[in-house]
Write a protein that holds these residues in place. Structure first.
Motif, PDB file in Angstrom:
ATOM      1  N   LEU A 214      -7.322  -0.134   0.091  1.00 17.23           N
ATOM      2  CA  LEU A 214      -6.446   0.833  -0.553  1.00 17.23           C
ATOM      3  C   LEU A 214      -5.497   1.457   0.454  1.00 17.23           C
ATOM      4  CD1 LEU A 214      -5.574   2.387  -3.048  1.00 17.23           C
ATOM      5  CD2 LEU A 214      -7.426   4.024  -2.625  1.00 17.23           C
ATOM      6  N   TRP A 215      -6.012   1.891   1.617  1.00 15.94           N
ATOM      7  CA  TRP A 215      -5.099   2.530   2.560  1.00 15.94           C
ATOM      8  C   TRP A 215      -4.186   1.523   3.244  1.00 15.94           C
ATOM      9  CZ3 TRP A 215      -5.341   1.140   7.637  1.00 15.94           C
ATOM     10  CH2 TRP A 215      -6.563   0.791   8.213  1.00 15.94           C
ATOM     11  N   LEU A 216      -4.604   0.253   3.349  1.00 22.92           N
ATOM     12  CA  LEU A 216      -3.709  -0.762   3.900  1.00 22.92           C
ATOM     13  C   LEU A 216      -2.548  -1.064   2.944  1.00 22.92           C
ATOM     14  CD1 LEU A 216      -6.156  -3.371   5.513  1.00 22.92           C
ATOM     15  CD2 LEU A 216      -4.531  -1.900   6.706  1.00 22.92           C
ATOM     16  N   SER A 217      -2.825  -1.003   1.645  1.00 17.28           N
ATOM     17  CA  SER A 217      -1.799  -1.345   0.653  1.00 17.28           C
ATOM     18  C   SER A 217      -1.019  -0.126   0.157  1.00 17.28           C
ATOM     19  CB  SER A 217      -2.459  -2.048  -0.549  1.00 17.28           C
ATOM     20  OG  SER A 217      -3.391  -1.187  -1.188  1.00 17.28           O
ATOM     21  N   TRP A 218      -1.411   1.079   0.578  1.00 13.26           N
ATOM     22  CA  TRP A 218      -0.796   2.282   0.015  1.00 13.26           C
ATOM     23  C   TRP A 218       0.694   2.351   0.318  1.00 13.26           C
ATOM     24  CZ3 TRP A 218      -2.854   5.856  -3.240  1.00 13.26           C
ATOM     25  CH2 TRP A 218      -2.058   6.989  -3.496  1.00 13.26           C
ATOM     26  N   TYR A 219       1.097   2.082   1.549  1.00 17.03           N
ATOM     27  CA  TYR A 219       2.509   2.240   1.912  1.00 17.03           C
ATOM     28  C   TYR A 219       3.403   1.299   1.110  1.00 17.03           C
ATOM     29  CZ  TYR A 219       6.699   2.808   4.728  1.00 17.03           C
ATOM     30  OH  TYR A 219       7.993   3.053   5.137  1.00 17.03           O
ATOM     31  N   PRO A 220       3.173  -0.023   1.139  1.00 14.51           N
ATOM     32  CA  PRO A 220       4.027  -0.874   0.295  1.00 14.51           C
ATOM     33  C   PRO A 220       3.792  -0.637  -1.192  1.00 14.51           C
ATOM     34  CG  PRO A 220       2.291  -2.178   1.318  1.00 14.51           C
ATOM     35  CD  PRO A 220       2.243  -0.823   1.946  1.00 14.51           C
ATOM     36  N   GLY A 221       2.555  -0.304  -1.572  1.00 17.34           N
ATOM     37  CA  GLY A 221       2.235  -0.126  -2.984  1.00 17.34           C
ATOM     38  C   GLY A 221       2.953   1.047  -3.604  1.00 17.34           C
ATOM     39  N   HIS A 222       3.018   2.174  -2.900  1.00 11.66           N
ATOM     40  CA  HIS A 222       3.659   3.349  -3.511  1.00 11.66           C
ATOM     41  C   HIS A 222       5.171   3.139  -3.618  1.00 11.66           C
ATOM     42  CE1 HIS A 222       5.046   4.936   0.378  1.00 11.66           C
ATOM     43  NE2 HIS A 222       5.655   5.902  -0.276  1.00 11.66           N
ATOM     44  N   PHE A 223       5.761   2.381  -2.688  1.00  8.09           N
ATOM     45  CA  PHE A 223       7.181   2.047  -2.818  1.00  8.09           C
ATOM     46  C   PHE A 223       7.410   1.120  -4.017  1.00  8.09           C
ATOM     47  CE2 PHE A 223       8.255   3.138   1.745  1.00  8.09           C
ATOM     48  CZ  PHE A 223       9.140   4.134   1.402  1.00  8.09           C
ATOM     49  N   ALA A 224       6.497   0.176  -4.228  1.00  7.21           N
ATOM     50  CA  ALA A 224       6.628  -0.737  -5.364  1.00  7.21           C
ATOM     51  C   ALA A 224       6.548   0.027  -6.689  1.00  7.21           C
ATOM     52  CB  ALA A 224       5.543  -1.813  -5.298  1.00  7.21           C
ATOM     53  N   VAL A 225       5.637   0.999  -6.768  1.00  5.26           N
ATOM     54  CA  VAL A 225       5.512   1.802  -7.992  1.00  5.26           C
ATOM     55  C   VAL A 225       6.781   2.625  -8.219  1.00  5.26           C
ATOM     56  CG1 VAL A 225       4.256   3.720  -9.053  1.00  5.26           C
ATOM     57  CG2 VAL A 225       2.999   1.888  -7.907  1.00  5.26           C
ATOM     58  N   ILE A 226       7.327   3.232  -7.162  1.00  6.66           N
ATOM     59  CA  ILE A 226       8.559   4.010  -7.294  1.00  6.66           C
ATOM     60  C   ILE A 226       9.717   3.111  -7.709  1.00  6.66           C
ATOM     61  CG2 ILE A 226      10.278   5.357  -6.017  1.00  6.66           C
ATOM     62  CD1 ILE A 226       7.982   6.498  -4.352  1.00  6.66           C
ATOM     63  N   ALA A 227       9.808   1.906  -7.095  1.00  3.31           N
ATOM     64  CA  ALA A 227      10.880   0.972  -7.460  1.00  3.31           C
ATOM     65  C   ALA A 227      10.771   0.556  -8.924  1.00  3.31           C
ATOM     66  CB  ALA A 227      10.828  -0.256  -6.553  1.00  3.31           C
ATOM     67  N   LEU A 228       9.547   0.323  -9.403  1.00  2.00           N
ATOM     68  CA  LEU A 228       9.349  -0.035 -10.808  1.00  2.00           C
ATOM     69  C   LEU A 228       9.783   1.108 -11.716  1.00  2.00           C
ATOM     70  CD1 LEU A 228       8.272  -1.998 -12.948  1.00  2.00           C
ATOM     71  CD2 LEU A 228       5.986  -0.985 -12.610  1.00  2.00           C
ATOM     72  N   TRP A 229       9.435   2.334 -11.358  1.00  2.00           N
ATOM     73  CA  TRP A 229       9.825   3.501 -12.147  1.00  2.00           C
ATOM     74  C   TRP A 229      11.342   3.634 -12.196  1.00  2.00           C
ATOM     75  CZ3 TRP A 229       7.977   7.089 -15.402  1.00  2.00           C
ATOM     76  CH2 TRP A 229       8.749   8.245 -15.612  1.00  2.00           C
ATOM     77  N   LEU A 230      11.991   3.464 -11.061  1.00  2.56           N
ATOM     78  CA  LEU A 230      13.460   3.562 -11.004  1.00  2.56           C
ATOM     79  C   LEU A 230      14.102   2.464 -11.835  1.00  2.56           C
ATOM     80  CD1 LEU A 230      13.967   4.399  -7.223  1.00  2.56           C
ATOM     81  CD2 LEU A 230      14.157   5.973  -9.165  1.00  2.56           C
ATOM     82  N   PHE A 231      13.511   1.264 -11.818  1.00  6.85           N
ATOM     83  CA  PHE A 231      14.058   0.153 -12.606  1.00  6.85           C
ATOM     84  C   PHE A 231      13.920   0.422 -14.095  1.00  6.85           C
ATOM     85  CE2 PHE A 231      13.233  -3.835 -14.902  1.00  6.85           C
ATOM     86  CZ  PHE A 231      14.444  -4.476 -14.693  1.00  6.85           C
TER      87      PHE A 231
END
Length: 236
Positions: A214-231
């Motif tokens: 979870l902590w290894l994937s948090w940085y790219p993961g939270h950007f992916a979630v934000i990008a999906l929300w913006l899209f």
């Protein structure tokens, strides 16, 4: 970090959350840099392999990071590159000190190393988050932590250890523009140095720790979630 990115990219202007980026948002980088420096000094046998792991996270995160709305079209690579390159620089500086003490080391070779390192630092500082000061923070932390760890409580030892902390504070002061942002950054740097000096022994052990994946994937993961929300909201 996550609060900073949510306030910057997701929250509408009507919410007036811009203060988050200048306050709690300025805690993340000096805290991450201190964590990387500590692990490099005391918790890993191969700091360069540790730097490669951070770089992999940065490569995975770069695409969603580039989708974030920005006022400039200039290429900026994410904070993991700053941390990885800073760690490589810290390892190189540690080795350079040892080679300088060896009489057999050729002067021209040391000069070529230093010139190459300065050139790489200058070029990388134009592309990475937090720029040139950010790349220097981990090497400065490593210098301070090694000195703090070896210091005995004597009349001579404490002033030398305190002096070794000054580069961290000077670099931290150059990383932000507003007074509030500087205050939070420098406060975090001081806290990290105090922990390195031994106050970490008085902190109780955490009962629950975030799973490694979870902590290894948090940085790219939270950007992916934000990008999906913006899209989905039509902002990208």
């Amino acid at each position: 970090m996550t609060l900073d990115h949510v306030a910057r990219y997701v929250a509408p202007e009507a919410w007036q959350m811009s203060w988050v980026g200048s306050s709690v948002g300025r805690i993340a980088f000096p805290l991450f840099a201190g964590m990387v420096a500590w692990h490099a000094c005391f918790n890993t046998r191969n700091p360069l392999r540790y730097a490669r792991r951070i770089l992999v996270i940065g490569l995975v995160a770069q695409l969603p990071y580039m989708l974030m709305p920005r006022s400039s079209d200039a290429l900026i690579i994410n904070i993991c590159f700053t941390l990885s390159l800073g760690l490589v620089g810290g390892v190189w500086l540690s080795g350079l000190g040892q080679r300088l003490r060896q009489e057999s080391t050729a002067v021209w070779r040391l000069g070529a190393e230093i010139a190459t390192a300065v050139m790489v630092w200058w070029l990388a500082g134009t592309l990475t988050e937090y720029g040139h000061p950010g790349l220097l923070l981990i090497p400065a932390y490593m210098l301070a932590m090694q000195r703090l760890h070896r210091t005995d409580v004597t009349r001579d030892g404490v002033p030398v250890a305190a002096l070794s902390c000054l580069p961290v504070l000077i670099i931290g002061g150059f990383m932000n523009s507003s007074l509030m942002a500087k205050s939070f950054t420098l406060g975090t740097c001081v806290l990290v140095l105090l922990l390195a000096a031994g106050t970490h022994r008085h902190i109780p052990e955490m009962i629950w720790q975030m799973p490694r994946r979870l902590w290894l994937s948090w940085y790219p993961g939270h950007f992916a979630v934000i990008a999906l929300w913006l899209f989905l909201s039509g902002n990208i």
